[in-house]
Design a protein around this motif. Structure first.
Motif, PDB file in Angstrom:
ATOM      1  N   ILE A  80      13.058  -5.957  -4.093  1.00 27.80           N
ATOM      2  CA  ILE A  80      11.908  -5.135  -3.702  1.00 27.80           C
ATOM      3  C   ILE A  80      10.620  -5.818  -4.160  1.00 27.80           C
ATOM      4  O   ILE A  80      10.501  -6.222  -5.326  1.00 27.80           O
ATOM      5  N   VAL A  81       9.682  -5.938  -3.219  1.00 23.05           N
ATOM      6  CA  VAL A  81       8.363  -6.488  -3.521  1.00 23.05           C
ATOM      7  C   VAL A  81       7.344  -5.376  -3.309  1.00 23.05           C
ATOM      8  O   VAL A  81       7.415  -4.662  -2.303  1.00 23.05           O
ATOM      9  N   ALA A  82       6.420  -5.222  -4.252  1.00 15.42           N
ATOM     10  CA  ALA A  82       5.361  -4.229  -4.064  1.00 15.42           C
ATOM     11  C   ALA A  82       4.004  -4.905  -4.140  1.00 15.42           C
ATOM     12  O   ALA A  82       3.749  -5.708  -5.047  1.00 15.42           O
ATOM     13  N   ILE A  83       3.160  -4.594  -3.176  1.00 12.72           N
ATOM     14  CA  ILE A  83       1.775  -5.077  -3.201  1.00 12.72           C
ATOM     15  C   ILE A  83       0.885  -3.843  -3.186  1.00 12.72           C
ATOM     16  O   ILE A  83       0.927  -3.046  -2.236  1.00 12.72           O
ATOM     17  N   ASN A  84       0.131  -3.672  -4.272  1.00 16.98           N
ATOM     18  CA  ASN A  84      -0.680  -2.467  -4.390  1.00 16.98           C
ATOM     19  C   ASN A  84      -1.846  -2.800  -5.301  1.00 16.98           C
ATOM     20  O   ASN A  84      -1.676  -3.530  -6.283  1.00 16.98           O
ATOM     21  N   HIS A  85      -3.039  -2.297  -5.001  1.00 19.59           N
ATOM     22  CA  HIS A  85      -4.171  -2.662  -5.866  1.00 19.59           C
ATOM     23  C   HIS A  85      -4.282  -1.767  -7.107  1.00 19.59           C
ATOM     24  O   HIS A  85      -5.102  -2.017  -7.971  1.00 19.59           O
ATOM     25  N   ASP A  86      -3.393  -0.763  -7.180  1.00 18.70           N
ATOM     26  CA  ASP A  86      -3.377   0.092  -8.375  1.00 18.70           C
ATOM     27  C   ASP A  86      -2.238  -0.359  -9.292  1.00 18.70           C
ATOM     28  O   ASP A  86      -1.069  -0.161  -8.968  1.00 18.70           O
ATOM     29  N   PRO A  87      -2.572  -0.972 -10.451  1.00 16.86           N
ATOM     30  CA  PRO A  87      -1.504  -1.494 -11.322  1.00 16.86           C
ATOM     31  C   PRO A  87      -0.553  -0.407 -11.824  1.00 16.86           C
ATOM     32  O   PRO A  87       0.562  -0.707 -12.243  1.00 16.86           O
ATOM     33  N   ASP A  88      -0.969   0.858 -11.777  1.00 13.73           N
ATOM     34  CA  ASP A  88      -0.127   1.939 -12.280  1.00 13.73           C
ATOM     35  C   ASP A  88       0.690   2.617 -11.184  1.00 13.73           C
ATOM     36  O   ASP A  88       1.367   3.617 -11.444  1.00 13.73           O
ATOM     37  N   ALA A  89       0.639   2.109  -9.972  1.00 14.63           N
ATOM     38  CA  ALA A  89       1.377   2.752  -8.870  1.00 14.63           C
ATOM     39  C   ALA A  89       2.868   2.805  -9.215  1.00 14.63           C
ATOM     40  O   ALA A  89       3.434   1.839  -9.740  1.00 14.63           O
ATOM     41  N   ALA A  90       3.506   3.934  -8.907  1.00 16.71           N
ATOM     42  CA  ALA A  90       4.923   4.145  -9.256  1.00 16.71           C
ATOM     43  C   ALA A  90       5.844   3.133  -8.586  1.00 16.71           C
ATOM     44  O   ALA A  90       6.919   2.830  -9.098  1.00 16.71           O
ATOM     45  N   ILE A  91       5.417   2.580  -7.470  1.00 11.24           N
ATOM     46  CA  ILE A  91       6.272   1.640  -6.734  1.00 11.24           C
ATOM     47  C   ILE A  91       6.625   0.434  -7.611  1.00 11.24           C
ATOM     48  O   ILE A  91       7.697  -0.153  -7.490  1.00 11.24           O
ATOM     49  N   PHE A  92       5.734   0.084  -8.549  1.00  8.71           N
ATOM     50  CA  PHE A  92       6.001  -1.083  -9.406  1.00  8.71           C
ATOM     51  C   PHE A  92       7.209  -0.861 -10.316  1.00  8.71           C
ATOM     52  O   PHE A  92       7.815  -1.804 -10.791  1.00  8.71           O
ATOM     53  N   GLN A  93       7.543   0.410 -10.562  1.00  6.92           N
ATOM     54  CA  GLN A  93       8.693   0.677 -11.444  1.00  6.92           C
ATOM     55  C   GLN A  93      10.028   0.302 -10.806  1.00  6.92           C
ATOM     56  O   GLN A  93      11.026   0.151 -11.500  1.00  6.92           O
ATOM     57  N   VAL A  94      10.068   0.197  -9.496  1.00  3.53           N
ATOM     58  CA  VAL A  94      11.326  -0.210  -8.856  1.00  3.53           C
ATOM     59  C   VAL A  94      11.233  -1.612  -8.268  1.00  3.53           C
ATOM     60  O   VAL A  94      12.197  -2.109  -7.686  1.00  3.53           O
ATOM     61  N   ALA A  95      10.049  -2.251  -8.399  1.00  2.67           N
ATOM     62  CA  ALA A  95       9.853  -3.550  -7.744  1.00  2.67           C
ATOM     63  C   ALA A  95      10.384  -4.692  -8.609  1.00  2.67           C
ATOM     64  O   ALA A  95      10.163  -4.725  -9.810  1.00  2.67           O
ATOM     65  N   TYR A 135       9.433  -7.794  -7.860  1.00  2.00           N
ATOM     66  CA  TYR A 135       8.215  -8.597  -7.934  1.00  2.00           C
ATOM     67  C   TYR A 135       7.037  -7.724  -7.536  1.00  2.00           C
ATOM     68  O   TYR A 135       6.995  -7.194  -6.419  1.00  2.00           O
ATOM     69  N   GLY A 136       6.105  -7.565  -8.441  1.00  2.00           N
ATOM     70  CA  GLY A 136       4.935  -6.751  -8.162  1.00  2.00           C
ATOM     71  C   GLY A 136       3.688  -7.608  -8.124  1.00  2.00           C
ATOM     72  O   GLY A 136       3.512  -8.501  -8.957  1.00  2.00           O
ATOM     73  N   LEU A 137       2.840  -7.373  -7.152  1.00  2.00           N
ATOM     74  CA  LEU A 137       1.575  -8.103  -7.057  1.00  2.00           C
ATOM     75  C   LEU A 137       0.453  -7.073  -6.973  1.00  2.00           C
ATOM     76  O   LEU A 137       0.412  -6.276  -6.033  1.00  2.00           O
ATOM     77  N   VAL A 138      -0.434  -7.112  -7.987  1.00  7.28           N
ATOM     78  CA  VAL A 138      -1.589  -6.213  -7.965  1.00  7.28           C
ATOM     79  C   VAL A 138      -2.676  -6.901  -7.156  1.00  7.28           C
ATOM     80  O   VAL A 138      -3.257  -7.898  -7.600  1.00  7.28           O
ATOM     81  N   ALA A 139      -2.914  -6.422  -5.958  1.00  9.41           N
ATOM     82  CA  ALA A 139      -3.872  -7.090  -5.069  1.00  9.41           C
ATOM     83  C   ALA A 139      -4.231  -6.181  -3.913  1.00  9.41           C
ATOM     84  O   ALA A 139      -3.541  -5.196  -3.642  1.00  9.41           O
ATOM     85  N   ASP A 140      -5.307  -6.544  -3.241  1.00  9.49           N
ATOM     86  CA  ASP A 140      -5.684  -5.856  -2.016  1.00  9.49           C
ATOM     87  C   ASP A 140      -4.749  -6.335  -0.906  1.00  9.49           C
ATOM     88  O   ASP A 140      -4.655  -7.526  -0.629  1.00  9.49           O
ATOM     89  N   LEU A 141      -4.067  -5.399  -0.298  1.00 10.11           N
ATOM     90  CA  LEU A 141      -3.054  -5.784   0.687  1.00 10.11           C
ATOM     91  C   LEU A 141      -3.654  -6.472   1.896  1.00 10.11           C
ATOM     92  O   LEU A 141      -3.009  -7.313   2.521  1.00 10.11           O
ATOM     93  N   PHE A 142      -4.901  -6.124   2.230  1.00  7.68           N
ATOM     94  CA  PHE A 142      -5.510  -6.716   3.429  1.00  7.68           C
ATOM     95  C   PHE A 142      -5.743  -8.211   3.252  1.00  7.68           C
ATOM     96  O   PHE A 142      -5.838  -8.952   4.208  1.00  7.68           O
ATOM     97  N   GLU A 143      -5.849  -8.647   1.975  1.00 12.85           N
ATOM     98  CA  GLU A 143      -5.933 -10.084   1.716  1.00 12.85           C
ATOM     99  C   GLU A 143      -4.541 -10.655   1.453  1.00 12.85           C
ATOM    100  O   GLU A 143      -4.184 -11.708   1.965  1.00 12.85           O
ATOM    101  N   ALA A 144      -3.765  -9.949   0.626  1.00 20.55           N
ATOM    102  CA  ALA A 144      -2.497 -10.508   0.142  1.00 20.55           C
ATOM    103  C   ALA A 144      -1.448 -10.654   1.245  1.00 20.55           C
ATOM    104  O   ALA A 144      -0.721 -11.649   1.281  1.00 20.55           O
ATOM    105  N   GLY A 180       0.814  -1.217   0.000  1.00 14.93           N
ATOM    106  CA  GLY A 180       0.000   0.000   0.000  1.00 14.93           C
ATOM    107  C   GLY A 180       0.840   1.256   0.000  1.00 14.93           C
ATOM    108  O   GLY A 180       0.479   2.248   0.626  1.00 14.93           O
ATOM    109  N   VAL A 181       1.965   1.188  -0.691  1.00 16.88           N
ATOM    110  CA  VAL A 181       2.869   2.341  -0.808  1.00 16.88           C
ATOM    111  C   VAL A 181       2.800   2.814  -2.261  1.00 16.88           C
ATOM    112  O   VAL A 181       3.014   2.024  -3.173  1.00 16.88           O
ATOM    113  N   SER A 182       2.517   4.102  -2.472  1.00 14.28           N
ATOM    114  CA  SER A 182       2.328   4.569  -3.850  1.00 14.28           C
ATOM    115  C   SER A 182       3.650   4.656  -4.612  1.00 14.28           C
ATOM    116  O   SER A 182       3.684   4.493  -5.817  1.00 14.28           O
TER     117      SER A 182
END
Ligand SMILES: Cc1cc2nc3c(=O)[nH]c(=O)nc-3n(C[C@H](O)[C@H](O)[C@H](O)COP(=O)(O)OP(=O)(O)OC[C@H]3O[C@@H](n4cnc5c(N)ncnc54)[C@H](O)[C@@H]3O)c2cc1C
Ligand SMILES: Nc1ncnc2c1ncn2[C@@H]1O[C@H](COP(=O)(O)O)[C@@H](O)[C@H]1O
Lengths: 309, 248
Positions: A273-288, A290-299, A256-258
């Protein structure tokens, strides 16, 4: 001429940042001295003398150093610094407070947060929240700098330095220590943890509940974005970024970090770096890695469970 | 008691900076510039101290080219009483900033001097401590709470591992951290009014200060980019990747 390191300790042990500064200090090929300020530094001086690469430990014991104030620390440095070529320390709150004051009293510039020493007076340091690396040359007779601790490995033990006791300058009387609050945690220290689990403001009041078990399982430290700290969901000392702590662990999990530039400044040198964010366009994915597009409260709980097996 | 606040004009924090083609520095032409966020917090704190009756007058100061006036207008629009521009050309480094501010402090004789804890362009975090040193004054850096009591100011400081509280003799130098306050929104009519307020103009030479840089910038570069990563489709796949990478 030698290198003087402003040591940081808790009365018993040197901070890891000081041992990292000892490694950085080897760049000059000069003898390295550690300046230990405290109310009673007998115990910590014993440990400091064993750090490989240290030639001399300078003990200064005085009541005002039980809770060292910048005014007194700077005075102690200035007392000695004219005999040194370099004065340095790890880039910690303690050094950031005292070293610029000492530099001004010596009428020399200071270099903050140096990540590489490329020649005896040439340094690389990040500016603009780490988006730019500047190479800077100093012409001052005494080089005063702090080094980014994640950029230098900690010096090992195995040394046998001589220990010298020096007198303290009189206390300035300009300021007074009133008290402190320490955020106690049984997790590893954030700056040196092998794993950091970090969360953003979306975690809300469930910050600890959701991230705590994963940190526990991986023996990691918790980190947070500024937004999470400002909102009161996480304590101030775990903010990661341009204006917080800089970390470079083996594994950084951001939930849940943008991925604002100011946050990336504090973690983008992490190994994995692992990023878990439900917004596929979140900037954090550019440095991750492994990126997982998901709701963090479940993931996050699912990941904790999956890694347990 | 008078409060002096130092405000710097920097590339806005939302701008993605670019390096000039010749590698000599960061492109600022045509780029949105703003008041350094920490300095805006410092102005806000001075305003709150005035509202509490502790401070009677707020003087905002900036050092740099004439265009830096716009951050003084911003401070005036927030509620600062007066503004001073010290015109200085070329690069200013924290020691030079501290020397110039010292000269202004000697003219103004403030009881409290507020700066930001760091400028978000050079990320130096030094000018406040250096100014305190040159003034022989106490310093309260990384402040997250400020209370004036008699001839002392009590400052809660954000430090590694928690907070520390110190009491400083006045006059003292404080540097603002992010959580000191949330700056007020500047209303358009206030900004229009601030445009009419006079700004006192001084020069570095006139103040007799040598603020020449001590550090020479040899080059600037973009940090190495991370290799692009992959998106995983499930928690199970993520767990497997982490095991393969031997980080769990
Ligand atoms: C001068 C200055 C200094 C700063 N210094 C720092 C600093 O040192 N460190 C720092 O971190 N920031 C710093 N900032 C702030 C920074 O610019 C960002 O505002 C901040 O990092 C954003 O925090 P965030 O990611 O928690 O919040 P947001 O930007 O609000 O992002 C929340 C993210 O969570 C995701 N999300 C929401 N709900 C869920 C869910 N259920 N599951 C999965 N994902 C979800 C959203 O998609 C979004 O990407 C600074 C800013 C300034 C101006
Ligand atoms: N050119 C300037 N004009 C006014 N204030 C400045 C200037 N440069 C730095 N400062 C002040 O010093 C603080 C710390 O800057 P620095 O040491 O450069 O990170 C800033 O937050 C400002 O309050």
């Amino acid at each position: 001429m030698s290198v003087l390191i402003l040591a940081e300790h808790d009365g018993q042990h040197l901070k890891q940042a000081t041992r990292q500064a000892v490694t950085a200090a080897q760049a000059w090929g000069l003898p390295v001295h550690l300046l230990l300020l405290g109310a009673d530094t007998a115990a910590v001086a014993g440990h400091a003398a064993q750090v490989a690469g240290v030639a001399r430990v300078l003990r200064v014991d005085a009541p005002q150093f039980e809770h060292p104030l910048a005014e007194d620390v700077a005075a102690a440095i200035v007392n000695l610094a004219r005999d040194y070529k370099v004065v340095l320390a790890g880039h910690t709150a303690f050094a950031k407070n005292a070293l610029p004051r000492a530099a001004a009293l010596l009428d020399v510039a200071m270099l903050a947060d140096v990540i590489a020493i490329t020649a005896p007076a040439t340094y690389v340091r990040p500016v603009y929240a780490g988006n730019v690396l500047a190479t800077v040359e100093s012409s001052d007779p005494i080089q005063v700098l702090t080094v980014r601790t994640t950029a230098f490995a900690a010096a090992e033990t195995g040394g046998a330095a001589e220990v010298v006791t020096l007198a303290a300058p009189a206390a300035s009387g300009l300021s007074r220590w009133v008290g402190e609050t320490r955020n106690v945690s049984d997790r590893p220290e954030l700056a040196t943890a092998r794993v950091v689990i970090s969360g953003g403001r979306s975690l809300g009041e469930r910050f600890e509940e959701v991230l705590g078990p994963l940190a526990q399982l991986l023996n990691g430290a918790l980190g947070a974005t500024r937004a999470a700290v400002d909102a009161g969901f996480a304590p101030n000392d775990i903010q990661i970024g341009q204006t917080g702590t800089v970390v470079a662990p083996e594994l950084y999990i951001a939930a849940g970090v943008s991925g604002a530039a100011q946050h990336l400044a504090g973690m983008k040198d992490s190994k994995v770096i692992v990023a878990i964010n439900h917004d596929p366009d979140a900037a954090i994915f550019q440095v991750a890695d492994y990126g997982l597009v998901a709701d963090l409260f479940e993931a996050v709980p699912q990941l904790t469970a999956a890694l347990k097996n | 008691m008078k409060a002096l606040v130092a405000v710097k004009r920097v590339v806005d924090h939302n701008v993605q900076v670019h390096i000039k083609p010749d590698g000599s520095g960061v492109e600022t032409a045509g780029v949105k510039m703003s008041i350094n966020p920490f300095d805006e917090i410092a102005v806000e704190e001075a305003l709150r101290l005035k509202e509490r009756g502790v401070v009677t007058e707020i003087v905002a100061v900036t050092l740099g080219e004439a265009v830096a006036q716009d951050v003084l207008r911003h401070a005036l629009a927030m509620g600062a009483d007066r503004a001073v521009l010290v015109e200085a050309h070329g690069e200013l480094q924290p020691l030079g900033v501290a020397k110039l501010l010292k000269a202004v402090v000697e003219r103004e004789q403030p009881g409290l001097i507020l700066l930001g804890k760091q400028a978000i362009d050079d990320d130096a975090g030094q000018a406040g401590q250096m100014l305190a040193a040159l003034l022989g004054a106490a310093q309260g850096t990384f402040a997250s709470a400020v209370t004036v009591q008699g001839d002392e100011v009590e400052v809660v400081r954000e430090v590694d591992g928690g907070t520390e509280t110190v009491a400083l003799k006045l006059p003292a130098v404080l540097t603002a951290d992010l959580r000191l306050n949330e700056p007020r929104f500047v209303k358009l009519p206030n900004l229009m009014m601030a445009k009419k307020k006079p700004i006192e103009q001084l020069t570095a030479d006139g103040l007799g200060v040598d603020a020449a840089p001590r550090l020479k910038r040899l080059k600037v570069a973009t940090p190495p980019h991370r290799a692009p990563g992959v998106k995983v489709n499930s928690v199970a796949e993520l767990a497997q990747k982490l095991r393969e990478a031997k980080v769990v």
